[in-house]
Design a protein around this motif. Structure first.
Motif, PDB file in Angstrom:
ATOM      1  N   GLY A 267       0.812  -1.218   0.000  1.00  0.00           N
ATOM      2  CA  GLY A 267       0.000   0.000   0.000  1.00  0.00           C
ATOM      3  C   GLY A 267       0.842   1.263   0.000  1.00  0.00           C
ATOM      4  O   GLY A 267       0.478   2.260  -0.633  1.00  0.00           O
ATOM      5  N   ASP A 268       1.990   1.209   0.677  1.00  0.00           N
ATOM      6  CA  ASP A 268       2.884   2.372   0.688  1.00  0.00           C
ATOM      7  C   ASP A 268       3.346   2.724  -0.721  1.00  0.00           C
ATOM      8  O   ASP A 268       3.511   3.894  -1.051  1.00  0.00           O
ATOM      9  N   THR A 269       3.557   1.709  -1.558  1.00  0.00           N
ATOM     10  CA  THR A 269       3.992   1.964  -2.935  1.00  0.00           C
ATOM     11  C   THR A 269       2.839   2.457  -3.803  1.00  0.00           C
ATOM     12  O   THR A 269       3.075   3.106  -4.819  1.00  0.00           O
TER      13      THR A 269
ATOM     14  N   VAL B 183      -6.659  -1.188  -1.834  1.00  0.00           N
ATOM     15  CA  VAL B 183      -7.154   0.172  -2.085  1.00  0.00           C
ATOM     16  C   VAL B 183      -8.140   0.583  -0.993  1.00  0.00           C
ATOM     17  O   VAL B 183      -8.101   1.713  -0.496  1.00  0.00           O
ATOM     18  N   THR B 184      -9.006  -0.340  -0.593  1.00  0.00           N
ATOM     19  CA  THR B 184      -9.997  -0.039   0.445  1.00  0.00           C
ATOM     20  C   THR B 184      -9.313   0.351   1.751  1.00  0.00           C
ATOM     21  O   THR B 184      -9.646   1.375   2.368  1.00  0.00           O
ATOM     22  N   MET B 185      -8.336  -0.453   2.163  1.00  0.00           N
ATOM     23  CA  MET B 185      -7.644  -0.156   3.425  1.00  0.00           C
ATOM     24  C   MET B 185      -6.741   1.068   3.293  1.00  0.00           C
ATOM     25  O   MET B 185      -6.591   1.836   4.243  1.00  0.00           O
ATOM     26  N   LEU B 186      -6.169   1.272   2.120  1.00  0.00           N
ATOM     27  CA  LEU B 186      -5.343   2.452   1.881  1.00  0.00           C
ATOM     28  C   LEU B 186      -6.181   3.726   1.973  1.00  0.00           C
ATOM     29  O   LEU B 186      -5.754   4.721   2.564  1.00  0.00           O
ATOM     30  N   LEU B 187      -7.384   3.685   1.411  1.00  0.00           N
ATOM     31  CA  LEU B 187      -8.277   4.844   1.529  1.00  0.00           C
ATOM     32  C   LEU B 187      -8.625   5.118   2.993  1.00  0.00           C
ATOM     33  O   LEU B 187      -8.665   6.281   3.409  1.00  0.00           O
ATOM     34  N   ALA B 188      -8.853   4.057   3.764  1.00  0.00           N
ATOM     35  CA  ALA B 188      -9.145   4.241   5.191  1.00  0.00           C
ATOM     36  C   ALA B 188      -7.977   4.933   5.886  1.00  0.00           C
ATOM     37  O   ALA B 188      -8.171   5.864   6.676  1.00  0.00           O
ATOM     38  N   ARG B 189      -6.762   4.490   5.582  1.00  0.00           N
ATOM     39  CA  ARG B 189      -5.582   5.087   6.205  1.00  0.00           C
ATOM     40  C   ARG B 189      -5.426   6.543   5.793  1.00  0.00           C
ATOM     41  O   ARG B 189      -5.101   7.402   6.616  1.00  0.00           O
TER      42      ARG B 189
END
Length: 195
Positions: free
Chosen positions: A94-96, A151-157
Motif C-alpha cells: 500500500g505504501d507503494t 485500495v480499500t484499506m489504503l483509503l481508510a488510512r
C-alpha cells in the motif's frame, strides 16, 4: 494440519476483518496513533481455547480486558499472527500505491464521511465509489480482489491521516465494506497463509 477460518476457535469474519484493518492501519505513515489506541480498546476480541483473559482495573473503576495468547509463548503461529503478517505485507504494498490515490478524492471522501445524516449503507456506497475510482488508476499486475482490498484499506488510512477524528467511522465503514464484498477472499488469504 489444515486449519480453517471459521467461527468457534478461530476468528469469525467480522473479527478477522477488524484485526486485518486495524493491523494495516498500524503500519505505514500515520498521525492517528492516539485514535488507534482508543479504537483498540473498543474492538471486540473473540474467545478461543488458546487464550485467557487478563483484566486490569482502570483509573475510572472500569475493567480493561486484554487477551493473552498462550500459543505465542510456545513459538507456534496463531491465526492472529498470520492476519497481522498479512496486514504488514499489504501495508508495505500500500505504501507503494499511496501516490495513486488523488488527494482530491480523499478530501471528497472525508467530506462525505463527516455527514452525520449519512446511513451506514450511504457510507459504504461513498467508499465503494472512491475504491472504484482508485482502481481505475491501478495497474493490473495483482489479482483483482487483492488490489480492491489494498485500495480499500489504503483509503481508510488516508482518510484517518487527513482527519484523525474520523478514524472510528472510516474503520467501521471499511470493515463493513470488506465483509460485504471481500470476506471470502480474506478468509482464503488467511487459510492459504496458515497451510
Amino acid at each position: 494440519m489444515n486449519r480453517q477460518v471459521r467461527n468457534g476457535s478461530s476468528l469469525g469474519g467480522e473479527h478477522l476483518t477488524d484485526l486485518l484493518v486495524f493491523s494495516f492501519l498500524q503500519h505505514g505513515p500515520n498521525n492517528f496513533q492516539e485514535e488507534l489506541k482508543k479504537l483498540d480498546h473498543t474492538l471486540p476480541v473473540p474467545h478461543g481455547p488458546q487464550e485467557h483473559l487478563e483484566e486490569e482495573l482502570q483509573t475510572d473503576g472500569s475493567r480493561c480486558s486484554h487477551f493473552v495468547f498462550e500459543d505465542q509463548s510456545r513459538g507456534s503461529e496463531t491465526q492472529e499472527d498470520v492476519i497481522r503478517d498479512i496486514a504488514r505485507q499489504l501495508a508495505r504494498i500500500g505504501d507503494t500505491m499511496d501516490r495513486r490515490v488523488p488527494q482530491g478524492l480523499v478530501d471528497h471522501l472525508v467530506m462525505q464521511l463527516r455527514d452525520r445524516s449519512l446511513s451506514d449503507e450511504g457510507r459504504r456506497a461513498c467508499l465503494a465509489t472512491a475504491v472504484d475510482r482508485v482502481l481505475q488508476a491501478c495497474p493490473r499486475d495483482m489479482e483483482e480482489e487483492k488490489t480492491m482490498l489494498l485500495v480499500t484499506m489504503l483509503l481508510a488510512r488516508k482518510v484517518a491521516s487527513h482527519t484523525p477524528s474520523l478514524l472510528r467511522e472510516v474503520f467501521h465503514t471499511t470493515v463493513n465494506f470488506i465483509n460485504q464484498n471481500l470476506l471470502t477472499y480474506v478468509r482464503n488469504l488467511v487459510r492459504n497463509e496458515m497451510d
